[in-house]
Scaffold this motif. Structure first.
Motif, PDB file in Angstrom:
ATOM      1  N   ASN A 167      33.744   6.921 -36.339  1.00 18.41           N
ATOM      2  CA  ASN A 167      35.059   6.322 -36.620  1.00 18.41           C
ATOM      3  C   ASN A 167      35.868   7.126 -37.628  1.00 18.41           C
ATOM      4  OD1 ASN A 167      32.887   3.725 -36.563  1.00 18.41           O
ATOM      5  ND2 ASN A 167      34.526   3.702 -35.043  1.00 18.41           N
ATOM      6  N   LEU A 168      35.747   8.446 -37.575  1.00 18.89           N
ATOM      7  CA  LEU A 168      36.517   9.327 -38.455  1.00 18.89           C
ATOM      8  C   LEU A 168      37.439  10.199 -37.609  1.00 18.89           C
ATOM      9  CD1 LEU A 168      33.904  10.612 -41.077  1.00 18.89           C
ATOM     10  CD2 LEU A 168      35.776   9.025 -41.479  1.00 18.89           C
ATOM     11  N   GLY A 362      26.106  -2.776 -37.300  1.00 20.35           N
ATOM     12  CA  GLY A 362      27.193  -3.392 -38.048  1.00 20.35           C
ATOM     13  C   GLY A 362      27.369  -2.658 -39.363  1.00 20.35           C
ATOM     14  N   ASN A 363      27.327  -3.405 -40.473  1.00 19.87           N
ATOM     15  CA  ASN A 363      27.416  -2.750 -41.782  1.00 19.87           C
ATOM     16  C   ASN A 363      26.050  -2.549 -42.411  1.00 19.87           C
ATOM     17  OD1 ASN A 363      26.984  -5.507 -42.204  1.00 19.87           O
ATOM     18  ND2 ASN A 363      27.921  -5.453 -44.237  1.00 19.87           N
ATOM     19  N   ALA A 402      43.116   6.665 -46.406  1.00 21.84           N
ATOM     20  CA  ALA A 402      42.633   5.370 -46.891  1.00 21.84           C
ATOM     21  C   ALA A 402      43.456   4.231 -46.298  1.00 21.84           C
ATOM     22  CB  ALA A 402      42.687   5.337 -48.422  1.00 21.84           C
ATOM     23  N   GLU A 403      44.776   4.426 -46.199  1.00 23.09           N
ATOM     24  CA  GLU A 403      45.622   3.392 -45.597  1.00 23.09           C
ATOM     25  C   GLU A 403      45.305   3.224 -44.110  1.00 23.09           C
ATOM     26  OE1 GLU A 403      47.888   1.234 -46.904  1.00 23.09           O
ATOM     27  OE2 GLU A 403      46.924   1.906 -48.770  1.00 23.09           O
ATOM     28  N   TYR A 404      45.011   4.320 -43.445  1.00 25.37           N
ATOM     29  CA  TYR A 404      44.635   4.235 -42.023  1.00 25.37           C
ATOM     30  C   TYR A 404      43.388   3.380 -41.850  1.00 25.37           C
ATOM     31  CZ  TYR A 404      42.295   5.752 -37.735  1.00 25.37           C
ATOM     32  OH  TYR A 404      41.628   5.782 -36.538  1.00 25.37           O
ATOM     33  N   PHE A 405      42.410   3.537 -42.746  1.00 18.96           N
ATOM     34  CA  PHE A 405      41.149   2.806 -42.625  1.00 18.96           C
ATOM     35  C   PHE A 405      41.323   1.292 -42.795  1.00 18.96           C
ATOM     36  CE2 PHE A 405      38.656   6.798 -44.065  1.00 18.96           C
ATOM     37  CZ  PHE A 405      38.481   7.189 -42.740  1.00 18.96           C
ATOM     38  N   VAL A 406      42.361   0.855 -43.485  1.00 19.79           N
ATOM     39  CA  VAL A 406      42.543  -0.591 -43.684  1.00 19.79           C
ATOM     40  C   VAL A 406      43.630  -1.158 -42.766  1.00 19.79           C
ATOM     41  CG1 VAL A 406      41.738  -0.544 -46.069  1.00 19.79           C
ATOM     42  CG2 VAL A 406      44.173  -0.222 -45.590  1.00 19.79           C
ATOM     43  N   ALA A 410      41.058   0.222 -38.916  1.00 24.09           N
ATOM     44  CA  ALA A 410      40.051  -0.693 -39.465  1.00 24.09           C
ATOM     45  C   ALA A 410      38.988  -1.023 -38.417  1.00 24.09           C
ATOM     46  CB  ALA A 410      40.728  -1.977 -39.944  1.00 24.09           C
ATOM     47  N   VAL A 411      37.750  -1.214 -38.874  1.00 18.82           N
ATOM     48  CA  VAL A 411      36.637  -1.639 -38.022  1.00 18.82           C
ATOM     49  C   VAL A 411      36.031  -2.898 -38.627  1.00 18.82           C
ATOM     50  CG1 VAL A 411      36.077   0.620 -37.058  1.00 18.82           C
ATOM     51  CG2 VAL A 411      35.141  -0.023 -39.270  1.00 18.82           C
ATOM     52  N   SER A 412      35.423  -3.723 -37.786  1.00 23.63           N
ATOM     53  CA  SER A 412      34.982  -5.047 -38.234  1.00 23.63           C
ATOM     54  C   SER A 412      33.909  -4.988 -39.308  1.00 23.63           C
ATOM     55  CB  SER A 412      34.470  -5.850 -37.038  1.00 23.63           C
ATOM     56  OG  SER A 412      33.394  -5.159 -36.403  1.00 23.63           O
ATOM     57  N   PHE A 413      33.003  -4.025 -39.211  1.00 24.73           N
ATOM     58  CA  PHE A 413      31.874  -4.016 -40.146  1.00 24.73           C
ATOM     59  C   PHE A 413      32.274  -3.650 -41.573  1.00 24.73           C
ATOM     60  CE2 PHE A 413      31.770   0.027 -37.738  1.00 24.73           C
ATOM     61  CZ  PHE A 413      32.002   0.924 -38.759  1.00 24.73           C
TER      62      PHE A 413
END
Length: 426
Positions: A167-168, A362-363, A402-406, A410-413
């Motif tokens: 997911n990068l 998951g996480n 960082a903004e892209y990740f949130v 974003a991913v559920s875990f």
């Protein structure tokens, strides 16, 4: 005139006599070999390890062949076919298969050269020469194919793998450095003495999303600062000068049209650059920064696992290598070339089965089996973390990621990170 010629002639004769006496003295102090071949080794061809053990397990015990060579019999034969012509010597009775099996036993088990000499019934000096010559051949023949610098197209494929598996977006590799323990070189002082209080050379490498090394640099002194090691390495120089064949900048997602450069991920030992992302420092971080560090750490685990697999399979990397630094480099490079060669040819996945690497549910992170193999022994020590300033645009790019990740990335875990007060990965 005649008297002068006579004096010169007498002086010349005296010098010749002195030289003769010096040669006699020097030869008298030389260690005389007692045997051309030691009596205990004279039957090496019929009673040595190669005939008595290796050739039998090669046909009867595939699992034992893997323990010895770290590859299946099929992959071993493939490697032997690749290197045999370069290992064959006209005046040597030791054939290429014995040379290769000897070296693979040394690399895979990390045993002493003397132990191998006893097992194979060969002289210690002979074994040492075989190891160094064969390691050099392995690197010379395998590296152009299996450890060559990726092209722009290959970097694009690596970026796709990092996005699909970790997911990068736009990530083209993970980078890390390790200290390789060596015996203190003669007259080197503290040149190789590192912060962990042992002598070492530094191995720096990058890898793709599937645990194979893409660039390798080795040879820096263990005492060098970590920033200096990175900047002096060929990879570090190419990255700092933007000369790597990276793909052109591309949007992070379909929702964003603004291009973003392709980048590597590293830990806090590396500088922040537009093409090199490192974590946010500190502990009291905002949620977006903690999520960034968490997502980045997932990608960084690839290089940690690549080094871990290599150290678990090639145990010589976990020992103190009893060679000169330039010979240690040959041994380490051979291990990395073999790692990539097997990873790409081992269709049955004996070398790296599914549970051998870290994996996420998951996480929840489940540790790979390689960690259990080396937990009781010294693993490869990492470079030290450091606070390094980067260019202003690198900071803004990190904030964008960082903004892209949130938001759209974003991913559920990652939501479980809110349960932690300071984030699991800082």
């Amino acid at each position: 005139m005649d008297s002068e010629n006579k004096e010169i002639s007498d002086l010349f004769l005296d010098l010749c006599e002195l030289y003769k006496l010096y040669e006699e003295y020097k030869n008298s102090n030389k260690r005389q070999r007692r045997y051309a071949v030691r009596p205990i080794n004279q039957n090496w061809a019929t009673s040595g390890y190669q005939l008595q053990v290796f050739r039998q397990i090669k046909t009867l015990e595939p699992a034992e062949v893997f323990s010895h060579t770290r590859m299946t019999p099929v992959v071993f034969e493939l490697l032997l076919n690749l290197v045999s012509s370069s290992l064959r010597k006209p005046k040597q009775r030791i054939d290429p298969e014995e040379r290769l099996s000897l070296v693979l036993l040394y690399l895979s088990q990390g045993v002493s050269i003397q132990s191998i000499a006893w097992s194979y019934k060969l002289g210690k000096t002979t074994v040492r020469n075989i190891i160094l010559e064969t390691c050099e051949v392995i690197w010379r023949l395998l590296s152009p194919v299996y450890v060559s610098e990726p092209t722009e197209k290959q970097y694009k494929d690596i970026a796709k793998d990092f996005f699909n598996m970790w997911n990068l977006p736009n990530c083209v590799g993970a980078v890390d450095g390790k200290h390789i323990a060596i015996k203190c070189p003669a007259s080197s002082g503290s040149l190789y003495f590192n912060y962990k209080k042992f002598f070492s050379i530094v191995l720096m490498a990058t890898c793709d999303a599937k645990y194979t090394f893409t660039t390798v640099s080795i040879g820096s002194y263990g005492s060098q600062s970590d920033g200096g090691i990175f900047q002096l390495s060929p990879f570090g120089q190419s990255l700092m000068q933007d000369t790597l064949p990276l793909p052109p900048s591309a949007p992070l997602s379909r929702q964003s049209l603004e291009p973003f450069p392709h980048y590597f991920v590293g830990d806090a030992a590396f500088p922040l650059r537009p093409n090199l992302m490192r974590p946010y420092p500190g502990s009291n971080l905002t949620r977006s920064k903690r999520i960034f560090n968490y997502r980045l750490s997932r990608g960084r685990r690839v290089i940690e696992n690549a080094f871990g697999i290599a150290a678990a399979r090639w145990r010589i990397l976990r020992t103190t290598i009893e060679c000169a630094p330039e010979n240690c480099e040959k041994i380490v490079l051979a291990c990395l070339a073999l790692h990539n060669f097997i990873m790409l040819n081992d269709q049955s996945r004996w070398y790296c089965p599914e549970n051998y690497v870290d994996r996420f549910e998951g996480n929840l992170m489940l540790e790979g089996e390689w960690r259990r193999e080396i937990e009781s022994q010294r693993s490869l020590p990492p470079l030290r973390s450091a606070v390094r300033r980067g260019p202003a645009n690198a900071f803004s790019l990190r904030d964008r990621l960082a903004e892209y990740f949130v938001n759209e990335g974003a991913v559920s875990f990652q939501d479980a990170i809110d349960l932690a007060t300071s984030g699991p990965y800082v």
